[in-house]
Design a protein around this motif. Structure first.
Motif, short mmCIF file in Angstrom:
data_model
loop_
_atom_site.label_atom_id
_atom_site.label_comp_id
_atom_site.label_asym_id
_atom_site.label_seq_id
_atom_site.Cartn_x
_atom_site.Cartn_y
_atom_site.Cartn_z
N ASP A 1 0.83 -1.21 0.00
CA ASP A 1 0.00 0.00 0.00
C ASP A 1 0.86 1.26 0.00
O ASP A 1 0.56 2.23 -0.68
N MET A 2 1.94 1.22 0.77
CA MET A 2 2.84 2.37 0.82
C MET A 2 3.49 2.59 -0.56
O MET A 2 3.58 3.72 -1.03
N ILE A 3 3.92 1.52 -1.19
CA ILE A 3 4.55 1.63 -2.51
C ILE A 3 3.55 2.18 -3.53
O ILE A 3 3.89 3.04 -4.35
N THR A 4 2.31 1.72 -3.45
CA THR A 4 1.27 2.20 -4.37
C THR A 4 1.03 3.69 -4.18
O THR A 4 0.96 4.46 -5.15
N ARG A 5 0.91 4.12 -2.91
CA ARG A 5 0.71 5.54 -2.63
C ARG A 5 1.90 6.36 -3.12
O ARG A 5 1.74 7.42 -3.72
N PHE A 6 3.11 5.87 -2.87
CA PHE A 6 4.33 6.56 -3.28
C PHE A 6 4.37 6.72 -4.81
O PHE A 6 4.65 7.80 -5.33
N THR A 7 4.05 5.63 -5.51
CA THR A 7 4.05 5.66 -6.97
C THR A 7 3.02 6.65 -7.51
O THR A 7 3.29 7.40 -8.46
N ASP A 8 1.84 6.68 -6.90
CA ASP A 8 0.81 7.63 -7.33
C ASP A 8 1.28 9.07 -7.16
O ASP A 8 1.07 9.92 -8.03
N ILE A 9 1.91 9.36 -6.04
CA ILE A 9 2.41 10.72 -5.77
C ILE A 9 3.49 11.10 -6.78
O ILE A 9 3.47 12.19 -7.36
N ILE A 10 4.43 10.19 -7.01
CA ILE A 10 5.53 10.47 -7.94
C ILE A 10 4.99 10.66 -9.36
O ILE A 10 5.41 11.58 -10.08
N ASN A 11 4.05 9.81 -9.77
CA ASN A 11 3.47 9.96 -11.12
C ASN A 11 2.73 11.28 -11.25
O ASN A 11 2.78 11.92 -12.30
N GLY A 12 2.05 11.72 -10.19
CA GLY A 12 1.37 13.02 -10.22
C GLY A 12 2.36 14.16 -10.37
O GLY A 12 2.14 15.11 -11.11
N LEU A 13 3.49 14.06 -9.65
CA LEU A 13 4.51 15.10 -9.75
C LEU A 13 5.19 15.09 -11.11
O LEU A 13 5.56 16.15 -11.64
N ARG B 1 8.12 17.40 -13.05
CA ARG B 1 9.12 17.24 -11.99
C ARG B 1 9.84 15.93 -12.25
O ARG B 1 9.22 14.88 -12.37
N LYS B 2 11.15 15.99 -12.38
CA LYS B 2 11.94 14.80 -12.67
C LYS B 2 12.70 14.38 -11.42
O LYS B 2 13.19 15.21 -10.67
N PHE B 3 12.78 13.07 -11.19
CA PHE B 3 13.48 12.52 -10.04
C PHE B 3 14.54 11.54 -10.51
O PHE B 3 14.31 10.77 -11.44
N THR B 4 15.68 11.56 -9.85
CA THR B 4 16.69 10.53 -10.13
C THR B 4 16.34 9.30 -9.31
O THR B 4 15.56 9.36 -8.34
N ASN B 5 16.92 8.18 -9.70
CA ASN B 5 16.69 6.93 -8.97
C ASN B 5 17.13 7.08 -7.51
O ASN B 5 16.45 6.62 -6.59
N GLY B 6 18.26 7.73 -7.29
CA GLY B 6 18.76 7.93 -5.93
C GLY B 6 17.79 8.74 -5.07
O GLY B 6 17.62 8.46 -3.88
N GLU B 7 17.16 9.76 -5.67
CA GLU B 7 16.19 10.56 -4.92
C GLU B 7 14.98 9.71 -4.52
O GLU B 7 14.51 9.78 -3.38
N LEU B 8 14.51 8.90 -5.46
CA LEU B 8 13.34 8.05 -5.17
C LEU B 8 13.65 7.03 -4.08
O LEU B 8 12.86 6.84 -3.15
N VAL B 9 14.81 6.38 -4.19
CA VAL B 9 15.20 5.38 -3.19
C VAL B 9 15.34 6.06 -1.82
O VAL B 9 14.86 5.53 -0.81
N SER B 10 15.96 7.22 -1.78
CA SER B 10 16.12 7.95 -0.52
C SER B 10 14.78 8.31 0.10
O SER B 10 14.57 8.20 1.31
N LYS B 11 13.84 8.76 -0.74
CA LYS B 11 12.52 9.15 -0.24
C LYS B 11 11.77 7.94 0.33
O LYS B 11 11.12 8.04 1.37
#
Length: 132
Positions: free
Chosen positions: A9-21, A26-36
């Motif tokens: 559920d957390m991963i799904t919520r995270f993915t929805d937020i990132i896709n909205g951004l 708004r672009k994110f690097t892999n390192g930023e996503l993993v850190s978040k």
């Protein structure tokens, strides 16, 4: 991450937020996503969080691999918690009552003249025997 929330559920919520951004360019690097994701884990995940931060390079650690690690950890941790909970419940469970019948030595008596208490004891014995 919410307390006692499944990691999926957390991963799904995270993915929805990132896709909205990403929809707002708004672009994110892999390192930023993993850190978040690692930062958003609750206190129950502290041991895994420290392990990942110390052993992996967050900038090169694939997000999908992190998801797999989190799901595996949750599955193993849930099994361990369930076994611990069951063993605690078993320790609290009162001992089961033993059933004993009175024996009589009347050879001339018939079985149809049983008292209510004897009949109740016999029924309990049959139930116990059937469950055995």
């Amino acid at each position: 991450m919410k307390q006692d929330e499944p990691i999926v559920d957390m991963i799904t919520r995270f993915t929805d937020i990132i896709n909205g951004l990403k929809g707002f360019d708004r672009k994110f690097t892999n390192g930023e996503l993993v850190s978040k994701v690692i930062r958003s884990l609750s206190e129950d995940w502290n041991s895994l969080r420290m392990l990942i931060e110390n052993k992996k390079d967050v900038n090169t650690y694939p997000l999908e691999e992190l998801y797999g690690t989190l799901m595996t950890y949750e599955l193993n941790n849930t099994d361990t918690k369930e076994k611990t909970r069951r063993s605690k419940e078993e320790m609290k469970e009162p001992p089961k009552k033993q059933i004993a019948l009175k024996s009589t030595n009347d050879e001339g008596s018939s079985n149809t003249n049983m008292s209510d208490e004897e009949l109740y004891d016999l029924v309990l014995l049959v139930k116990k025997w059937r469950d055995f």
